[in-house]
Motif scaffolding. Structure first.
Motif, PDB file in Angstrom:
ATOM      1  N   ASP A 154      -1.014   3.287  26.285  1.00  0.00           N
ATOM      2  CA  ASP A 154      -0.977   3.908  27.610  1.00  0.00           C
ATOM      3  C   ASP A 154      -2.085   4.940  27.789  1.00  0.00           C
ATOM      4  OD1 ASP A 154       0.327   4.280  30.183  1.00  0.00           O
ATOM      5  OD2 ASP A 154       0.951   6.235  29.406  1.00  0.00           O
ATOM      6  N   ALA A 155      -2.282   5.789  26.797  1.00  0.00           N
ATOM      7  CA  ALA A 155      -3.207   6.925  26.930  1.00  0.00           C
ATOM      8  C   ALA A 155      -4.610   6.619  26.416  1.00  0.00           C
ATOM      9  CB  ALA A 155      -2.649   8.138  26.187  1.00  0.00           C
ATOM     10  N   VAL A 181      -9.414  12.341  13.193  1.00  0.00           N
ATOM     11  CA  VAL A 181      -9.187  10.904  13.095  1.00  0.00           C
ATOM     12  C   VAL A 181      -8.506  10.465  14.387  1.00  0.00           C
ATOM     13  CG1 VAL A 181      -7.929   9.101  11.855  1.00  0.00           C
ATOM     14  CG2 VAL A 181      -8.988  10.982  10.592  1.00  0.00           C
ATOM     15  N   VAL A 182      -8.987   9.363  14.955  1.00  0.00           N
ATOM     16  CA  VAL A 182      -8.478   8.851  16.221  1.00  0.00           C
ATOM     17  C   VAL A 182      -7.818   7.498  15.982  1.00  0.00           C
ATOM     18  CG1 VAL A 182      -9.170   8.086  18.518  1.00  0.00           C
ATOM     19  CG2 VAL A 182     -10.286  10.061  17.486  1.00  0.00           C
ATOM     20  N   LEU A 183      -6.671   7.301  16.629  1.00  0.00           N
ATOM     21  CA  LEU A 183      -5.974   6.017  16.545  1.00  0.00           C
ATOM     22  C   LEU A 183      -6.081   5.324  17.893  1.00  0.00           C
ATOM     23  CD1 LEU A 183      -4.111   4.421  14.502  1.00  0.00           C
ATOM     24  CD2 LEU A 183      -2.219   5.239  15.927  1.00  0.00           C
ATOM     25  N   ARG A 184      -6.373   4.029  17.853  1.00  0.00           N
ATOM     26  CA  ARG A 184      -6.443   3.244  19.090  1.00  0.00           C
ATOM     27  C   ARG A 184      -5.706   1.931  18.854  1.00  0.00           C
ATOM     28  NH1 ARG A 184     -11.519   4.112  17.957  1.00  0.00           N
ATOM     29  NH2 ARG A 184     -11.977   4.938  20.029  1.00  0.00           N
ATOM     30  N   GLY A 185      -5.136   1.404  19.918  1.00  0.00           N
ATOM     31  CA  GLY A 185      -4.464   0.111  19.821  1.00  0.00           C
ATOM     32  C   GLY A 185      -5.478  -1.002  19.664  1.00  0.00           C
ATOM     33  N   SER A 186      -5.177  -1.962  18.820  1.00  0.00           N
ATOM     34  CA  SER A 186      -6.032  -3.141  18.674  1.00  0.00           C
ATOM     35  C   SER A 186      -5.669  -4.136  19.774  1.00  0.00           C
ATOM     36  CB  SER A 186      -5.794  -3.793  17.307  1.00  0.00           C
ATOM     37  OG  SER A 186      -4.480  -4.342  17.272  1.00  0.00           O
ATOM     38  N   GLU A 187      -6.454  -5.168  19.899  1.00  0.00           N
ATOM     39  CA  GLU A 187      -6.144  -6.202  20.892  1.00  0.00           C
ATOM     40  C   GLU A 187      -4.759  -6.782  20.624  1.00  0.00           C
ATOM     41  OE1 GLU A 187      -7.900 -10.480  22.354  1.00  0.00           O
ATOM     42  OE2 GLU A 187      -9.320  -8.957  21.704  1.00  0.00           O
ATOM     43  N   ARG A 188      -4.483  -7.047  19.369  1.00  0.00           N
ATOM     44  CA  ARG A 188      -3.170  -7.586  18.986  1.00  0.00           C
ATOM     45  C   ARG A 188      -2.056  -6.594  19.326  1.00  0.00           C
ATOM     46  NH1 ARG A 188      -0.516  -8.009  13.386  1.00  0.00           N
ATOM     47  NH2 ARG A 188       1.088  -9.547  13.772  1.00  0.00           N
ATOM     48  N   GLY A 189      -2.296  -5.312  19.049  1.00  0.00           N
ATOM     49  CA  GLY A 189      -1.300  -4.291  19.345  1.00  0.00           C
ATOM     50  C   GLY A 189      -1.050  -4.136  20.835  1.00  0.00           C
TER      51      GLY A 189
END
Length: 145
Positions: free
Chosen positions: A48-49, A93-101
């Motif tokens: 979302d963010a 450290v940054v977390l991002r959603g993958s395409e699969r996620g």
């Protein structure tokens, strides 16, 4: 009225019970996809963010640093998210959603919402009334602030 400590018409223990009820709905919806409630919430938040630093995830999800790291580790291991160094601050450290996620989040969002609604639908009249009164009180306070 509850005997528990209340602040501005809010009963924190009651709200915790309601949150736990919603979490049971989430758990039922995401369990078959190998996710925990915390993993779902983290995936949902980054979807979302957008990419978020771990510190922001800890704050938004009310997780301790070590717990957030374990949750993120699992998402990364399942290829549902990726971690990288922040381009503006190499200490973060940054977390991002993958395409699969992001695809999984899209697939599960309606199911999670429906499961939570079903949990709320099982509330008795007393608890339902309590929630309405509490949130009405909060809305009034926000409106006058």
């Amino acid at each position: 009225m509850s005997r528990h400590t209340m602040t501005s018409g809010l009963d924190a223990l009651f709200l915790r019970r309601m949150a736990a009820r919603l979490d049971r709905g989430v758990a039922a919806a995401v369990r078959e996809h190998g996710l925990t409630v915390d993993q779902w919430r983290m995936l949902d938040l980054v979807a979302d963010a957008g990419p978020l630093p771990m510190a922001a995830l800890c704050e938004e999800l009310s997780l301790a640093g070590a717990t957030a790291t374990r949750v993120a580790d699992r998402l990364v291991a399942e290829a549902l998210a990726s971690r990288s160094i922040d381009g503006t601050d190499r200490r973060r450290v940054v977390l991002r959603g993958s395409e699969r996620g992001l695809e999984l989040r899209e697939k599960l969002s309606a199911e999670v919402e429906q499961a939570q609604t079903q949990q709320l639908d099982t509330l008795g009249e007393t608890d339902r009334g309590r929630l309405v009164r509490m949130f009405g009180s909060v809305a009034e306070q926000v409106g006058t602030a």
